[in-house]
Write an enzyme that holds these catalytic residues in place. Structure first.
Site, PDB file in Angstrom:
ATOM      1  N   GLY A 297      67.258  36.366  38.682  1.00  0.00           N
ATOM      2  CA  GLY A 297      66.879  36.991  39.939  1.00  0.00           C
ATOM      3  C   GLY A 297      66.201  38.337  39.716  1.00  0.00           C
TER       4      GLY A 297
ATOM      5  N   GLY B 239      69.801  33.368  37.176  1.00  0.00           N
ATOM      6  CA  GLY B 239      69.327  32.653  38.347  1.00  0.00           C
ATOM      7  C   GLY B 239      68.308  31.586  38.031  1.00  0.00           C
TER       8      GLY B 239
ATOM      9  CD  GLU C 220      74.639  35.409  34.782  1.00  0.00           C
ATOM     10  OE1 GLU C 220      73.845  34.680  35.380  1.00  0.00           O
ATOM     11  OE2 GLU C 220      75.024  35.167  33.612  1.00  0.00           O
TER      12      GLU C 220
ATOM     13  CG  ASP D 261      75.542  34.036  40.459  1.00  0.00           C
ATOM     14  OD1 ASP D 261      74.955  34.091  39.364  1.00  0.00           O
ATOM     15  OD2 ASP D 261      75.049  34.496  41.507  1.00  0.00           O
TER      16      ASP D 261
END
Length: 418
Positions: free
Chosen positions: A68, A117, A140, A148
């Site tokens: 992301g 992401g 992360e 996630d």
């Protein structure tokens, strides 16, 4: 770099195939809000268009997608607009859910870096093509967050392995096929000839014809399998793609908590000093205590740290914990995404801990690689603090749990994920 969504996601149309290219090469195709919005719009539109039989997703340049748009997320948080960042994450989770439950075939060509992401926009699709250029990572916890994008679902179902390169991704199931990069142009051309009778079978047949079965590196972890018939008893550590000692892994990572794992590793290091034991201990201690503990709680085994990659060497530590069944192992993808959305909302809000902003400062902004975690010690991250990440965000007007888009005519492969 164009600012419009149409310039950040390029679309090429054939009679029955749509080729989508992530187009932020200077940013390693990191996903912006525009890109996620555009991808979701296109995938939903193609699903309703009977002329579209197949969707190909790839990246421009040397990355498929590096995750992301973290700088934009951190900027909003620092401006007091954490809800905007949380909404960005929620929209991404909706996209992942649509991809996972898609009624048409998605072919993701992973010819380069796949991180964070970026994993979310490929791993839930039907076909995932690795090449010799593929590099897979979920860093992360080094940024003070947690894996996630549905990671608590797909990591808890891996058949025993977790790697970084294309050959190893194929072996563990993160990739479905391996195709040399020199053959990708021809592969795309053949995929674009898909007919209307059975596009999934057609695509599978074409991909099978192109795929190769490369031999992992001699020291790669996939030369040994840690599997005893029970998915709850699988574990892997890979450091610099080296094979670790399975007896030590089995002994140390059977422990209940992160602190107990580290203590067991330290005892091993005392009895028989070893570089990989020392590196693993250092990585676990260097990662955000909050991130490591909520990751452990969220998924049966998770990426616990890649914090010791200094950008110059290739030392990467990936820890997949061997533990009793965790929440992700018991839940379908939708439930995992809803839970992860709660967790990430707390991370964005910073109401429990502010490690995400600090980790991004240390790793991405100031680049001093010396984050000041809060708490600094694992033992100070108490269970009641971990529990808070899994609860609803209270006292916030308008905040609610993730609302997944309604889906219809789901294929059996999608229903199995729910």
């Amino acid at each position: 770099m164009g600012s419009e969504p149409h310039s950040q996601v390029l679309v090429e149309e054939t009679s029955s195939v749509r080729i989508l290219t992530l187009n932020r090469p200077k940013h390693l195709n990191a996903l912006s809000l525009n890109m996620i919005t555009r991808l979701l719009q296109l995938f939903l539109a193609y699903e309703e268009d009977p002329s579209v039989k197949l969707v190909i997703l790839k990246g421009q340049g040397r990355a498929f997608c590096a995750g992301g748009d973290v700088p934009a997320i951190v900027r909003d948080i620092r401006l007091g607009k954490w809800r905007r960042s949380a909404d960005f994450m929620s929209l991404g989770y909706n996209l992942h859910y649509v991809m996972a439950t898609y009624c048409k075939a998605q072919v993701s060509i992973l010819n380069g870096i796949v991180m964070g992401g970026g994993v979310g926009v490929c791993v839930h699709g039907r076909f995932r093509i690795a090449t010799e250029n593929t590099v897979f990572a979920m860093p992360e916890t080094s940024l003070g967050i947690f894996p996630d994008v549905g990671a608590s679902y797909f990591l808890s179902r891996l058949p025993g392995f977790f790697w970084l390169d294309g050959a190893e991704m194929l072996a563990c199931g993160l990739a479905t096929h391996f195709v040399p990069s020199t053959r990708l142009t021809a592969l795309e051309a053949d995929l674009c000839r898909v007919g209307s009778s059975d596009p999934v079978t057609y695509a599978s047949t074409i991909l099978d014809a192109y795929t190769q079965h490369p031999h992992p590196k001699q020291k790669s972890a996939c030369h040994r399998q840690i599997f005893n018939g029970n998915l709850c008893h699988q574990f892997l550590i890979s450091i610099n793609f080296s094979l670790c000692r399975l007896d030590v892994i089995d002994k140390c990572f059977s422990r209940r908590t992160v602190e107990e794992i580290i203590s067991a590793l330290e005892r091993e290091a005392t009895h028989k000093p070893d570089d990989w034991i020392s590196a693993t201990i250092g990585a676990l201690k260097k990662a955000s205590p909050a991130s490591v503990k909520i990751s452990l709680r969220s998924v049966r085994f998770e990426d616990a740290s890649q914090a010791c990659n200094d950008g110059k060497d290739k030392l990467t530590v990936i820890v997949l914990f061997k533990f009793q069944i965790r929440e992700g192992r018991l839940q379908g993808l939708g439930q995992c995404l809803i839970r992860e959305n709660r967790m990430v909302s707390h991370v964005m809000k910073g109401d429990i801990r502010k490690d995400f902003v600090e980790g991004c400062r240390a790793i991405l902004i100031d680049k001093d690689r010396n984050p000041k975690w809060d708490p600094r010690r694992l033992e100070d991250m108490k269970d009641n603090m971990v529990d808070k990440y899994f609860k609803r965000v209270e006292e916030e007007d308008g905040w609610e749990d993730l609302k997944l888009p309604p889906r219809k005519h789901l294929p059996a492969s999608a229903i199995a994920k729910l």
